[in-house]
Design a protein around this motif. Structure first.
Motif, mmCIF file in Angstrom:
data_model
loop_
_atom_site.group_PDB
_atom_site.id
_atom_site.type_symbol
_atom_site.label_atom_id
_atom_site.label_comp_id
_atom_site.label_asym_id
_atom_site.label_seq_id
_atom_site.Cartn_x
_atom_site.Cartn_y
_atom_site.Cartn_z
ATOM 1 N N SER A 56 48.696 65.413 47.716
ATOM 2 C CA SER A 56 50.109 65.797 47.607
ATOM 3 C C SER A 56 50.634 65.718 46.182
ATOM 4 O O SER A 56 51.637 66.346 45.859
ATOM 5 C CB SER A 56 50.967 64.935 48.541
ATOM 6 O OG SER A 56 50.811 63.559 48.227
ATOM 7 N N ASP A 57 49.949 65.003 45.298
ATOM 8 C CA ASP A 57 50.371 64.925 43.897
ATOM 9 C C ASP A 57 49.824 66.078 43.054
ATOM 10 O O ASP A 57 50.005 66.110 41.842
ATOM 11 C CB ASP A 57 49.976 63.581 43.280
ATOM 12 C CG ASP A 57 48.470 63.351 43.216
ATOM 13 O OD1 ASP A 57 47.691 64.241 43.641
ATOM 14 O OD2 ASP A 57 48.060 62.270 42.741
ATOM 15 N N GLY A 58 49.130 67.053 43.695
ATOM 16 C CA GLY A 58 48.611 68.216 42.992
ATOM 17 C C GLY A 58 47.259 68.020 42.331
ATOM 18 O O GLY A 58 46.796 68.893 41.602
ATOM 19 N N THR A 59 46.600 66.890 42.592
ATOM 20 C CA THR A 59 45.265 66.643 42.047
ATOM 21 C C THR A 59 44.205 67.104 43.042
ATOM 22 O O THR A 59 44.458 67.201 44.238
ATOM 23 C CB THR A 59 45.051 65.160 41.705
ATOM 24 O OG1 THR A 59 45.188 64.382 42.899
ATOM 25 C CG2 THR A 59 46.048 64.703 40.645
ATOM 26 N N ASP A 87 40.173 68.526 33.932
ATOM 27 C CA ASP A 87 40.833 69.739 33.433
ATOM 28 C C ASP A 87 39.819 70.546 32.639
ATOM 29 O O ASP A 87 38.679 70.125 32.444
ATOM 30 C CB ASP A 87 42.081 69.411 32.612
ATOM 31 C CG ASP A 87 41.786 68.642 31.325
ATOM 32 O OD1 ASP A 87 40.612 68.552 30.905
ATOM 33 O OD2 ASP A 87 42.742 68.140 30.722
ATOM 34 N N GLY A 88 40.226 71.707 32.176
ATOM 35 C CA GLY A 88 39.317 72.605 31.472
ATOM 36 C C GLY A 88 38.718 72.028 30.205
ATOM 37 O O GLY A 88 37.613 72.382 29.810
ATOM 38 N N ALA A 89 39.427 71.121 29.557
ATOM 39 C CA ALA A 89 38.925 70.492 28.335
ATOM 40 C C ALA A 89 38.030 69.294 28.634
ATOM 41 O O ALA A 89 37.338 68.798 27.751
ATOM 42 C CB ALA A 89 40.089 70.060 27.456
ATOM 43 N N LEU A 94 42.632 68.054 36.386
ATOM 44 C CA LEU A 94 43.314 69.242 36.874
ATOM 45 C C LEU A 94 44.543 68.795 37.663
ATOM 46 O O LEU A 94 44.450 67.910 38.511
ATOM 47 C CB LEU A 94 42.353 70.040 37.769
ATOM 48 C CG LEU A 94 42.751 71.452 38.134
ATOM 49 C CD1 LEU A 94 42.886 72.327 36.893
ATOM 50 C CD2 LEU A 94 41.719 72.053 39.083
ATOM 51 N N GLN A 95 45.699 69.399 37.362
ATOM 52 C CA GLN A 95 46.952 68.993 38.005
ATOM 53 C C GLN A 95 47.759 70.205 38.420
ATOM 54 O O GLN A 95 47.440 71.326 38.048
ATOM 55 C CB GLN A 95 47.761 68.127 37.049
ATOM 56 C CG GLN A 95 47.052 66.844 36.686
ATOM 57 C CD GLN A 95 47.942 65.934 35.855
ATOM 58 O OE1 GLN A 95 49.149 65.997 35.909
ATOM 59 N NE2 GLN A 95 47.322 65.062 35.082
#
Length: 175
Positions: A56-59, A87-89, A94-95
């Motif tokens: 639910s926190d977008g992770t 994440d891409g870096a 990722l969020q």
């Protein structure tokens, strides 16, 4: 302890046994649904041999086979427990993800800004970056001529070795 020693290093099997016993499911496959303990998971997707969970926190969290980097943790090490997708870096996580999809050995995430991110196997171009090289970290999906990124997407789906999206105007994209 004797059980683990007789397995000659196959601690994973002991781990599965312990999990099955704690969950009350016994050994083997469940023939009835089992309640997951984490109530923050709002969506799941399963690929050929990996799984994704959206909290639910977008992770995004992933586990299973990682031979092509489909878990998105920057490695090709298979995980038998959830790990957070980087994440891409590869420096953070990722969020702001609102939807997930999983193909055979690749994964997709739709962010709330309407962009699509992909990682894992790419031998059929299913990551949408105009190439065929696998990625162990999420990469942003390009538009049709690879001059910019796909945007204003509202839905995603993944097939065996292909990916799909629908934009705000109702146009379908496939790669």
């Amino acid at each position: 302890m004797d059980f683990i020693l007789r397995l000659k290093g196959r601690v994973f099997l002991a781990y599965l046994l312990i999990l099955a016993l704690i969950a009350g499911t016994g050994l083997g496959f469940n023939t009835a649904p089992v309640l997951a303990e984490d109530s923050t998971v709002i969506a799941i997707a399963t690929g050929g041999s990996h799984s994704l969970a959206l909290k639910s926190d977008g992770t995004v969290w992933a586990w299973g086979n990682n031979s092509d980097g489909q878990l998105g943790d920057g490695s090709t090490t298979s995980r038998y427990y959830p790990v957070q997708v980087r994440d891409g870096a590869g420096e953070g996580f990722l969020q702001d993800v609102v939807a997930l999809a999983a193909g055979s050995n690749h994964s997709l995430a739709l962010k709330k800004d309407g962009t699509v991110w992909a990682w894992g196997n790419n031998d059929s171009g299913q990551l949408g970056d105009g190439g065929y090289e696998a990625s162990t970290l999420p990469i942003q999906v390009s538009n049709a001529d690879s001059s910019d990124y796909l945007e204003n997407i509202r839905a995603i789906s993944a097939g065996y070795h292909n990916s799909f999206a629908i934009d705000k105007t109702g146009q379908a994209w496939a790669w």
